[in-house]
Design a protein around this motif. Structure first.
Motif, PDB file in Angstrom:
ATOM      1  N   ILE A  20       2.061   2.629   0.160  1.00 29.74           N
ATOM      2  CA  ILE A  20       1.204   2.531  -1.024  1.00 29.74           C
ATOM      3  C   ILE A  20       2.041   2.147  -2.252  1.00 29.74           C
ATOM      4  N   THR A  21       3.216   2.751  -2.367  1.00 34.55           N
ATOM      5  CA  THR A  21       4.106   2.436  -3.487  1.00 34.55           C
ATOM      6  C   THR A  21       4.498   0.961  -3.469  1.00 34.55           C
ATOM      7  N   TYR A  22       4.803   0.441  -2.269  1.00 36.48           N
ATOM      8  CA  TYR A  22       5.136  -0.984  -2.135  1.00 36.48           C
ATOM      9  C   TYR A  22       3.939  -1.853  -2.551  1.00 36.48           C
ATOM     10  N   TYR A  23       2.766  -1.507  -2.052  1.00 36.97           N
ATOM     11  CA  TYR A  23       1.574  -2.291  -2.363  1.00 36.97           C
ATOM     12  C   TYR A  23       1.269  -2.284  -3.860  1.00 36.97           C
ATOM     13  N   LEU A  81       3.234  -9.293   1.863  1.00 40.66           N
ATOM     14  CA  LEU A  81       2.140  -8.636   2.586  1.00 40.66           C
ATOM     15  C   LEU A  81       2.355  -8.717   4.093  1.00 40.66           C
ATOM     16  N   ASP A  82       2.840  -9.864   4.564  1.00 40.27           N
ATOM     17  CA  ASP A  82       3.086 -10.036   5.996  1.00 40.27           C
ATOM     18  C   ASP A  82       4.231  -9.148   6.487  1.00 40.27           C
ATOM     19  N   SER A  83       5.114  -8.746   5.567  1.00 42.92           N
ATOM     20  CA  SER A  83       6.275  -7.947   5.975  1.00 42.92           C
ATOM     21  C   SER A  83       5.863  -6.593   6.548  1.00 42.92           C
ATOM     22  N   LEU A  91      -7.847  -3.724  -1.426  1.00 46.59           N
ATOM     23  CA  LEU A  91      -8.501  -3.224  -0.213  1.00 46.59           C
ATOM     24  C   LEU A  91      -7.513  -2.452   0.655  1.00 46.59           C
ATOM     25  N   ARG A  92      -6.289  -2.969   0.789  1.00 44.42           N
ATOM     26  CA  ARG A  92      -5.278  -2.284   1.593  1.00 44.42           C
ATOM     27  C   ARG A  92      -4.889  -0.945   0.966  1.00 44.42           C
ATOM     28  N   ILE A  93      -4.753  -0.925  -0.349  1.00 51.48           N
ATOM     29  CA  ILE A  93      -4.412   0.322  -1.033  1.00 51.48           C
ATOM     30  C   ILE A  93      -5.505   1.361  -0.828  1.00 51.48           C
ATOM     31  N   GLN A  94      -6.773   0.922  -0.916  1.00 56.63           N
ATOM     32  CA  GLN A  94      -7.892   1.836  -0.723  1.00 56.63           C
ATOM     33  C   GLN A  94      -7.880   2.431   0.680  1.00 56.63           C
ATOM     34  N   ARG A  95      -7.623   1.592   1.677  1.00 54.68           N
ATOM     35  CA  ARG A  95      -7.575   2.077   3.052  1.00 54.68           C
ATOM     36  C   ARG A  95      -6.442   3.086   3.241  1.00 54.68           C
ATOM     37  N   LEU A  96      -5.290   2.793   2.651  1.00 61.16           N
ATOM     38  CA  LEU A  96      -4.151   3.702   2.782  1.00 61.16           C
ATOM     39  C   LEU A  96      -4.401   5.015   2.042  1.00 61.16           C
ATOM     40  N   LEU A 118       2.471  10.853   6.754  1.00 60.50           N
ATOM     41  CA  LEU A 118       2.050  10.913   5.363  1.00 60.50           C
ATOM     42  C   LEU A 118       3.118  10.304   4.453  1.00 60.50           C
ATOM     43  N   GLY A 119       4.365  10.583   4.758  1.00 60.62           N
ATOM     44  CA  GLY A 119       5.466  10.016   3.981  1.00 60.62           C
ATOM     45  C   GLY A 119       5.507   8.501   4.088  1.00 60.62           C
ATOM     46  N   LYS A 120       5.286   7.980   5.300  1.00 56.05           N
ATOM     47  CA  LYS A 120       5.280   6.529   5.501  1.00 56.05           C
ATOM     48  C   LYS A 120       4.141   5.868   4.729  1.00 56.05           C
ATOM     49  N   VAL A 121       2.955   6.475   4.808  1.00 57.88           N
ATOM     50  CA  VAL A 121       1.783   5.909   4.127  1.00 57.88           C
ATOM     51  C   VAL A 121       1.998   5.880   2.617  1.00 57.88           C
ATOM     52  N   LYS A 122       2.510   6.982   2.068  1.00 55.94           N
ATOM     53  CA  LYS A 122       2.754   7.030   0.621  1.00 55.94           C
ATOM     54  C   LYS A 122       3.789   5.991   0.198  1.00 55.94           C
TER      55      LYS A 122
END
Length: 227
Positions: free
Chosen positions: A103-106, A166-168, A47-52, A96-100
């Motif tokens: 996503i890589t972490y997730y 996830l909490d991080s 769900l988090r990946i989809q939102r990102l 955009l860089g932060k979001v990507k």
């Protein structure tokens, strides 16, 4: 909170589960906890990946619109708009860089959670076979249960590590520290998974060694899917 919830569920199962006689036990009660929590974790990550990913699409569109505005400006207007648009474009680009990156972490965390899920599936598959195998004594089945219980308890610690990862993202944490937590959790789950596979292989080989005839050995191989 998540640690306390899992701990309470384990204690409840231990209290409500009656002592088992020396018989071919069913699946460990703790298994259902590990399966349920692991499934919820993977669902939450997806769900988090989809939102990102949706946010990435929005930022890319916004960035493109900013570029289009700059390209349509007349030369005499560029001096007035350049800095404003440049700042806006820079903001989109950095976000955009932060979001990507997140996503890589997730996606890495999702791989770890999937490995945890495979660990549970491998345990369940092997345990269902071993407790049906007549080559093992009841006392040996009980020993297997204790070993598997230990592995499942370690799995709960792995899930705690996944929650910590996830909490991080909701706290102030450096990428280096976050990566350290992720790598540590991955190493722990890899070790648990390897221990489980080794223990399963040893039990299969023991059953094969106890086969009294060639036909019996062939049946054991078919039972465990050995080519």
């Amino acid at each position: 909170m998540k640690k306390k919830l899992i701990a309470c569920m384990v204690c409840l199962l231990l209290i409500t589960s009656p002592a088992r006689p020396a018989e071919r036990m069913a699946a460990l009660p703790i298994l259902e906890i590990v399966k349920a929590v692991t499934k919820k974790v993977i669902k939450a990550i997806d769900l988090r990946i989809q939102r990102l990913q949706n946010k990435t699409i929005w930022l890319q569109n916004a960035q493109k619109q900013a570029e289009n505005v700059l390209s349509k400006l007349k030369l005499d207007e560029i001096s007035e708009w350049t800095q404003k648009q440049k700042d806006l474009y820079k903001g989109y680009y950095e976000e955009l860089g932060k979001v990507k990156s997140i996503i890589t972490y997730y996606q890495r965390i999702r791989e770890i959670a999937k490995k945890q899920s495979r660990l549970v599936q491998e345990y369940e598959r092997a345990w269902n076979l071993f407790r049906q195998d007549p080559h093992f004594k009841d006392s040996e089945i009980q020993y297997m249960e204790r070993v598997y219980s230990g592995i499942m308890e370690e799995s709960l610690k792995n899930i705690d590590q996944i929650f910590l990862m996830l909490d991080s993202f909701t706290t102030q944490m450096s990428d280096l520290k976050r990566l350290e937590i992720i790598n540590k959790a991955a190493d722990q789950i890899d070790a648990n998974y390897d221990d489980l596979l080794l223990f399963n292989r040893q039990n299969v080989m023991l059953s094969l060694q106890r086969a009294k005839t060639e036909a019996d050995a062939k049946q054991v191989k078919q039972f465990y899917g050995i080519p």
